[in-house]
Motif scaffolding. Structure first.
Motif, PDB file in Angstrom:
ATOM      1  N   CYS A  70       0.836  -1.211   0.000  1.00  0.00           N
ATOM      2  CA  CYS A  70       0.000   0.000   0.000  1.00  0.00           C
ATOM      3  C   CYS A  70       0.868   1.256   0.000  1.00  0.00           C
ATOM      4  O   CYS A  70       0.418   2.318  -0.439  1.00  0.00           O
ATOM      5  CB  CYS A  70      -0.959   0.000   1.180  1.00  0.00           C
ATOM      6  SG  CYS A  70      -0.163  -0.054   2.801  1.00  0.00           S
ATOM      7  N   GLY A  71       2.126   1.135   0.470  1.00  0.00           N
ATOM      8  CA  GLY A  71       3.046   2.267   0.378  1.00  0.00           C
ATOM      9  C   GLY A  71       3.383   2.583  -1.069  1.00  0.00           C
ATOM     10  O   GLY A  71       3.448   3.751  -1.473  1.00  0.00           O
ATOM     11  N   MET A  72       3.584   1.547  -1.873  1.00  0.00           N
ATOM     12  CA  MET A  72       3.840   1.732  -3.300  1.00  0.00           C
ATOM     13  C   MET A  72       2.630   2.375  -3.975  1.00  0.00           C
ATOM     14  O   MET A  72       2.773   3.312  -4.778  1.00  0.00           O
ATOM     15  CB  MET A  72       4.149   0.381  -3.944  1.00  0.00           C
ATOM     16  CG  MET A  72       5.411  -0.275  -3.443  1.00  0.00           C
ATOM     17  SD  MET A  72       5.588  -2.018  -3.952  1.00  0.00           S
ATOM     18  CE  MET A  72       5.721  -1.848  -5.725  1.00  0.00           C
ATOM     19  N   ALA A  73       1.453   1.877  -3.656  1.00  0.00           N
ATOM     20  CA  ALA A  73       0.230   2.413  -4.262  1.00  0.00           C
ATOM     21  C   ALA A  73       0.028   3.877  -3.879  1.00  0.00           C
ATOM     22  O   ALA A  73      -0.341   4.701  -4.726  1.00  0.00           O
ATOM     23  CB  ALA A  73      -0.975   1.579  -3.818  1.00  0.00           C
ATOM     24  N   THR A  74       0.280   4.204  -2.624  1.00  0.00           N
ATOM     25  CA  THR A  74       0.098   5.577  -2.152  1.00  0.00           C
ATOM     26  C   THR A  74       1.038   6.527  -2.871  1.00  0.00           C
ATOM     27  O   THR A  74       0.623   7.589  -3.364  1.00  0.00           O
ATOM     28  CB  THR A  74       0.341   5.650  -0.640  1.00  0.00           C
ATOM     29  OG1 THR A  74      -0.602   4.814   0.037  1.00  0.00           O
ATOM     30  CG2 THR A  74       0.200   7.072  -0.128  1.00  0.00           C
ATOM     31  N   ALA A  75       2.320   6.165  -2.944  1.00  0.00           N
ATOM     32  CA  ALA A  75       3.306   7.032  -3.586  1.00  0.00           C
ATOM     33  C   ALA A  75       2.995   7.248  -5.063  1.00  0.00           C
ATOM     34  O   ALA A  75       3.068   8.372  -5.576  1.00  0.00           O
ATOM     35  CB  ALA A  75       4.700   6.437  -3.410  1.00  0.00           C
ATOM     36  N   ARG A  76       2.634   6.177  -5.748  1.00  0.00           N
ATOM     37  CA  ARG A  76       2.368   6.285  -7.184  1.00  0.00           C
ATOM     38  C   ARG A  76       1.099   7.083  -7.453  1.00  0.00           C
ATOM     39  O   ARG A  76       1.020   7.838  -8.428  1.00  0.00           O
ATOM     40  CB  ARG A  76       2.274   4.885  -7.795  1.00  0.00           C
ATOM     41  CG  ARG A  76       3.596   4.137  -7.728  1.00  0.00           C
ATOM     42  CD  ARG A  76       3.506   2.712  -8.250  1.00  0.00           C
ATOM     43  NE  ARG A  76       4.748   1.986  -8.011  1.00  0.00           N
ATOM     44  CZ  ARG A  76       4.999   0.762  -8.444  1.00  0.00           C
ATOM     45  NH1 ARG A  76       4.072   0.111  -9.160  1.00  0.00           N
ATOM     46  NH2 ARG A  76       6.142   0.177  -8.182  1.00  0.00           N
ATOM     47  N   TYR A  77       0.105   6.912  -6.585  1.00  0.00           N
ATOM     48  CA  TYR A  77      -1.131   7.680  -6.739  1.00  0.00           C
ATOM     49  C   TYR A  77      -0.865   9.177  -6.577  1.00  0.00           C
ATOM     50  O   TYR A  77      -1.288   9.992  -7.406  1.00  0.00           O
ATOM     51  CB  TYR A  77      -2.161   7.212  -5.728  1.00  0.00           C
ATOM     52  CG  TYR A  77      -3.400   8.077  -5.670  1.00  0.00           C
ATOM     53  CD1 TYR A  77      -4.400   7.948  -6.630  1.00  0.00           C
ATOM     54  CD2 TYR A  77      -3.555   9.033  -4.676  1.00  0.00           C
ATOM     55  CE1 TYR A  77      -5.528   8.751  -6.605  1.00  0.00           C
ATOM     56  CE2 TYR A  77      -4.680   9.845  -4.635  1.00  0.00           C
ATOM     57  CZ  TYR A  77      -5.662   9.701  -5.597  1.00  0.00           C
ATOM     58  OH  TYR A  77      -6.776  10.518  -5.560  1.00  0.00           O
TER      59      TYR A  77
END
Length: 272
Positions: A70-77
């Motif tokens: 979810c850290g990857m998803a948050t940063a990319r979003y």
């Protein structure tokens, strides 16, 4: 038949420091038979490399590219919404690393976003700073809204959602969450595997994240009873998984595995 799998981790393929019986064999089967898969986790503490290393110590043959946090998803979003933005972060190394890779700067004053992630040591001083930043206009972002997290032996610790709720109550502002069951994370992971909606199968142990998120996206959903959700809990929900299994070991049965592959969940408008 092209199908692929999004797979939760804790309670699905391992418990604490031990793989769930049959889980290693199931992942080996997916790899051997050419089914694409990706592990999804709502824990933002570790990088994909850290998670990969842990899985390897448990006997899983995986790579960094098999992990989506979810850290990857948050940063990319956030990088798509405000490129090269700034953030005040309550969280740990995995989240900070992903934000840096996405071009974000971590600041202590006047951030574009206040981001709350997983953390084992959260200081009240940081919470107070975050409250004031949100009150002054920073947008509140949560990596996930899980109220608690299992830590083994039947014990739990406060989850990201518990701290987010405190900030929401103090500021009167609602956080936007990117982790499961948010369609943001689900869609990113599906696209990363190169799958369409009807080609995607979600396996998880939690009704309120894995099954809700997968079902809302139109994925085929498989609930495993080896983790958070128990069979007697199912009556509490207005939605249901497409399949319920005892553990991923059940998926070593070719007949059950094939029936899941053949399930079609494309939603169509009924003829009038």
């Amino acid at each position: 038949m092209k199908k692929g799998f999004l797979i939760d981790m804790d309670g699905v393929i391992y418990h604490g420091k031990h793989p769930i019986p049959g889980a290693v064999e199931f992942i080996n089967k997916l790899r051997r038979e050419g089914y694409p898969f990706m592990f999804l986790t709502n824990n933002s503490q570790r990088t994909s490399r850290d998670v990969c290393y842990r899985l390897k110590t448990l006997g899983f043959e995986v790579t960094d590219e098999d992990i989506f946090t979810c850290g990857m998803a948050t940063a990319r979003y956030l990088a798509t919404k405000k490129p090269h933005g700034t953030a005040f972060v309550i969280g740990e190394g995995g989240l900070l690393n992903e934000l840096h890779q996405a071009g974000y700067s971590i600041v202590d004053e006047n951030p574009d976003y206040v981001i709350i992630g997983e953390g084992r040591t959260i200081l009240l001083e940081s919470v107070d700073k975050a409250i004031n930043m949100v009150m002054k206009g920073a947008k509140l972002i949560a990596t996930n809204l899980d109220p608690n997290c299992p830590v083994g032996n039947g014990s739990y610790r406060a989850g990201c959602g518990a701290f987010v709720a405190m900030l929401e109550f103090a500021t009167g502002k609602k956080a936007f969450s990117v982790g499961k069951p948010s369609p943001v994370m689900m869609r990113m992971a599906r696209k990363a595997l190169g799958l369409t909606t009807d080609e995607t199968i979600m396996i998880g142990d939690t009704m309120s994240t894995d099954i809700l998120g997968g079902g809302s996206m139109g994925f085929t959903t498989v609930l495993t009873l080896s983790g958070v959700t128990k069979e007697e809990d199912l009556v509490q929900f207005a939605y249901a998984p497409d399949f319920t299994i005892r553990s991923v070991a059940d998926l070593l049965d070719d007949e059950l595995f094939d029936s899941i592959l053949k399930k079609q969940n494309e939603y169509e408008t009924p003829e009038v």
